[in-house]
Scaffold this active site. Structure first.
Site, PDB file in Angstrom:
ATOM      1  N   VAL A   1       0.826  -1.213   0.000  1.00 38.90           N
ATOM      2  CA  VAL A   1       0.000   0.000   0.000  1.00 38.90           C
ATOM      3  C   VAL A   1       0.863   1.267   0.000  1.00 38.90           C
ATOM      4  O   VAL A   1       0.643   2.171  -0.805  1.00 38.90           O
ATOM      5  CB  VAL A   1      -0.959  -0.003   1.218  1.00 38.90           C
ATOM      6  CG1 VAL A   1      -1.639   1.344   1.382  1.00 38.90           C
ATOM      7  CG2 VAL A   1      -2.012  -1.092   1.044  1.00 38.90           C
TER       8      VAL A   1
ATOM      9  N   LEU B   1      -7.410  -0.263  -2.763  1.00 32.13           N
ATOM     10  CA  LEU B   1      -6.728  -0.823  -3.935  1.00 32.13           C
ATOM     11  C   LEU B   1      -6.671  -2.339  -3.850  1.00 32.13           C
ATOM     12  O   LEU B   1      -6.656  -2.916  -2.753  1.00 32.13           O
ATOM     13  CB  LEU B   1      -5.314  -0.243  -4.078  1.00 32.13           C
ATOM     14  CG  LEU B   1      -4.250  -0.506  -3.006  1.00 32.13           C
ATOM     15  CD1 LEU B   1      -3.671  -1.900  -3.089  1.00 32.13           C
ATOM     16  CD2 LEU B   1      -3.137   0.509  -3.141  1.00 32.13           C
TER      17      LEU B   1
ATOM     18  N   GLY C   1      -7.916 -15.845   0.097  1.00 32.64           N
ATOM     19  CA  GLY C   1      -6.660 -15.732   0.853  1.00 32.64           C
ATOM     20  C   GLY C   1      -6.184 -14.302   0.762  1.00 32.64           C
ATOM     21  O   GLY C   1      -6.990 -13.389   0.588  1.00 32.64           O
TER      22      GLY C   1
ATOM     23  N   CYS D   1      -5.566  -9.412   3.140  1.00 33.59           N
ATOM     24  CA  CYS D   1      -6.667  -8.569   3.623  1.00 33.59           C
ATOM     25  C   CYS D   1      -7.902  -9.340   4.085  1.00 33.59           C
ATOM     26  O   CYS D   1      -8.298  -9.220   5.241  1.00 33.59           O
ATOM     27  CB  CYS D   1      -7.040  -7.570   2.555  1.00 33.59           C
ATOM     28  SG  CYS D   1      -5.725  -6.369   2.287  1.00 33.59           S
TER      29      CYS D   1
ATOM     30  N   LYS E   1      -7.574 -11.585   7.372  1.00 37.15           N
ATOM     31  CA  LYS E   1      -7.302 -10.820   8.602  1.00 37.15           C
ATOM     32  C   LYS E   1      -8.423  -9.819   8.919  1.00 37.15           C
ATOM     33  O   LYS E   1      -8.757  -9.614  10.072  1.00 37.15           O
ATOM     34  CB  LYS E   1      -5.932 -10.159   8.519  1.00 37.15           C
ATOM     35  CG  LYS E   1      -5.886  -8.749   8.026  1.00 37.15           C
ATOM     36  CD  LYS E   1      -4.479  -8.184   8.169  1.00 37.15           C
ATOM     37  CE  LYS E   1      -4.302  -6.940   7.337  1.00 37.15           C
ATOM     38  NZ  LYS E   1      -5.272  -5.878   7.531  1.00 37.15           N
TER      39      LYS E   1
END
Ligand code: NAD
Length: 437
Positions: free
Chosen positions: A11, A151, A258, A261, A264
């Site tokens: 990011v 994004l 998976g 992001c 979690k």
């Protein structure tokens, strides 16, 4: 505008590079000395399409710089972005230590009015915590803004340069003006900058990811049912996706979601609800379905081989958690490789971008192939885990000649059932008819 971006990962690096592209003077800070050394030498440590073009242009023109020093990086910055990791702790909660440590330091560093923008995905209330911590040492005025990032890895540059929307959480008129000015070049086509309060912005990001994960888990359950009742999930997907209330995207059944992001963020949102004595029942199921989905796929392989994979050689196509990235965090392939190797199978794997990252985990326990066909060399059967384009129209004559058994386990439904029937394969895919025996 002078901008600092703290954290130069997927990011931070994209954010910094794209802000430099619109003429800002950007310094990216990272604690990882090796990473900063590489970046200064013009090497991008991640794979992200088109990032290299913007990176080269902006570093050469002096608008994009890198440092390991927080003090040096934020010197004179009007805006400081935090793009730091928020990994899941033991209990699934987002670990805020990286953000809070930096926030504490920044309090003693900033010398004039600064907008501190949190781009990381953080639990509701984090902006308040950052505000409080910074306030302990800060001698100047500042605002803490929540600006979650949407994004997608693999299309990150495009998403950042032309966002569908920008979400900005702030109740400060002064900060709002700064953010408007910064994002103006990115929303010229009329896409909105949606202003809201900090807490709503924080929840928005989790709500979006949790909803997308729910869509995937829902379709995986539909797929499991399709297999039982002899229906075809791809046809169901087309039938339901054309309903505009549902939409065509994110309805693909597979081996589970998976990446860094979804897993979690779903866990963290579930944890937040628990903390507030609310049981978010749908999310609990979404997580369960996702874990089981990977096992179902592996069990199909085991079942075919009567619980004995020892001595078998397995070709695996695709390791990244999705195509066009080298990211393997929480990738279903990593789980599968673990299970295959533990069952005594030899693995020959190929992925266009993610092999170096997988090598760091598995070392020489696995053979990393030179290309997709090299992976088939001496293999008993083929398993497909990531839907990279190069796997979509392979040379089936070559595959047939190379595999010991004409057997494919396809976790991404890449091939048509008719075609595989014609070619005479055993073909297991997700939520569709299994061909052969
Ligand atoms: P990442 O692990 O790729 O990058 C984080 C970077 O921060 C690393 O380079 C690390 O060395 C650096 N870092 C750690 N501590 C530091 C410190 N004290 N000072 C300076 N640098 C430090 O993580 P990421 O994928 O870029 O994610 C960052 C945040 O953005 C997370 O909260 C994530 O959930 C969120 N997010 C990620 C994506 C994505 O697709 N990866 C998309 C949207 C939002």
């Amino acid at each position: 505008m002078k901008i600092a971006v703290v954290g130069s990962g997927y990011v931070g690096l994209v954010t910094g590079t794209c802000f430099a592209e619109t003429g800002n003077d950007v310094t990216c800070v990272d604690i990882n000395e090796e990473k900063v050394k590489q970046l200064r030498a013009g090497k991008i440590p991640i794979y992200e399409p088109d990032l290299d073009i913007l990176f080269d242009r902006n570093t050469k023109q002096g608008r994009l710089k890198f440092t390991t020093s927080l003090e040096e990086g934020v010197e004179g910055a009007k805006i400081i972005f935090l793009a730091l990791p928020t990994p899941p702790g033991e209990d699934g909660s987002a670990d805020l230590k990286y953000i809070l440590q930096v926030a504490e330091k920044l309090g003693g560093i900033i010398k004039h009015y600064t907008v501190i923008v949190n781009k990381s995905t953080v639990p509701v209330g984090t902006a308040d915590k950052v505000q409080e911590l910074l306030g302990v040492k800060a001698k100047v005025e500042f605002d803490v803004v929540s600006n979650p990032e949407f994004l997608r890895e693999g299309v990150a540059v495009e998403d950042f340069m032309k966002p569908e929307r920008v979400v900005v959480g702030t109740r400060s008129a002064k900060a709002k003006k700064v953010m408007e000015e910064l994002y103006e070049p990115f929303v010229r086509q009329g896409n909105p900058i949606i202003f809201m309060d900090e807490r709503s912005a924080e929840i928005t990001k989790y709500a979006a990811n949790a909803f997308l994960a729910t869509k995937i888990s829902f379709m995986n359950e539909i797929a499991n049912l399709c297999e039982i009742v002899n229906a075809d999930v791809d046809q169901v997907r087309k039938g339901m996706g054309t309903d505009t209330r549902i939409g065509k995207r994110f309805l693909f059944a597979g081996v589970g979601y998976g990446g860094s992001c979804f897993p979690k963020d779903v866990k963290a949102l579930y944890h937040t609800s628990k903390e507030h004595n609310y049981e978010f029942k749908i999310l609990r199921s979404v997580m369960q379905v996702n874990n089981v989905q990977r096992e179902i796929f592996f069990d199909k392989i085991l079942e075919k081989y009567k619980n004995n994979l020892s001595g078998k050689t397995v070709a695996v196509w695709g390791l990244a958690f999705k195509p066009n990235t080298d990211d393997i965090r929480e990738a279903p392939a990593v789980y599968l490789l673990d299970r295959l190797t533990q069952s005594g199978a030899k693995v020959r794997a190929y992925d266009p971008e993610a092999m170096n990252n997988v090598k760091e985990i598995f070392g020489d326990k696995i053979y990393f192939a030179n290309d997709q066909y090299d992976a088939l060399q001496g293999a008993d059967f083929l398993v497909i885990v990531t839907e990279w384009n190069i796997f979509r129209s392979p040379d089936f004559d070559k595959i047939s000649a190379m595999l010991k058994n004409k057997e494919i386990f396809d976790g991404r439904n890449l091939y048509s059932i008719e075609h595989m029937k014609e070619l005479g394969y055993y073909y297991y895919s997700i939520g569709r008819e299994t061909i052969g025996n």
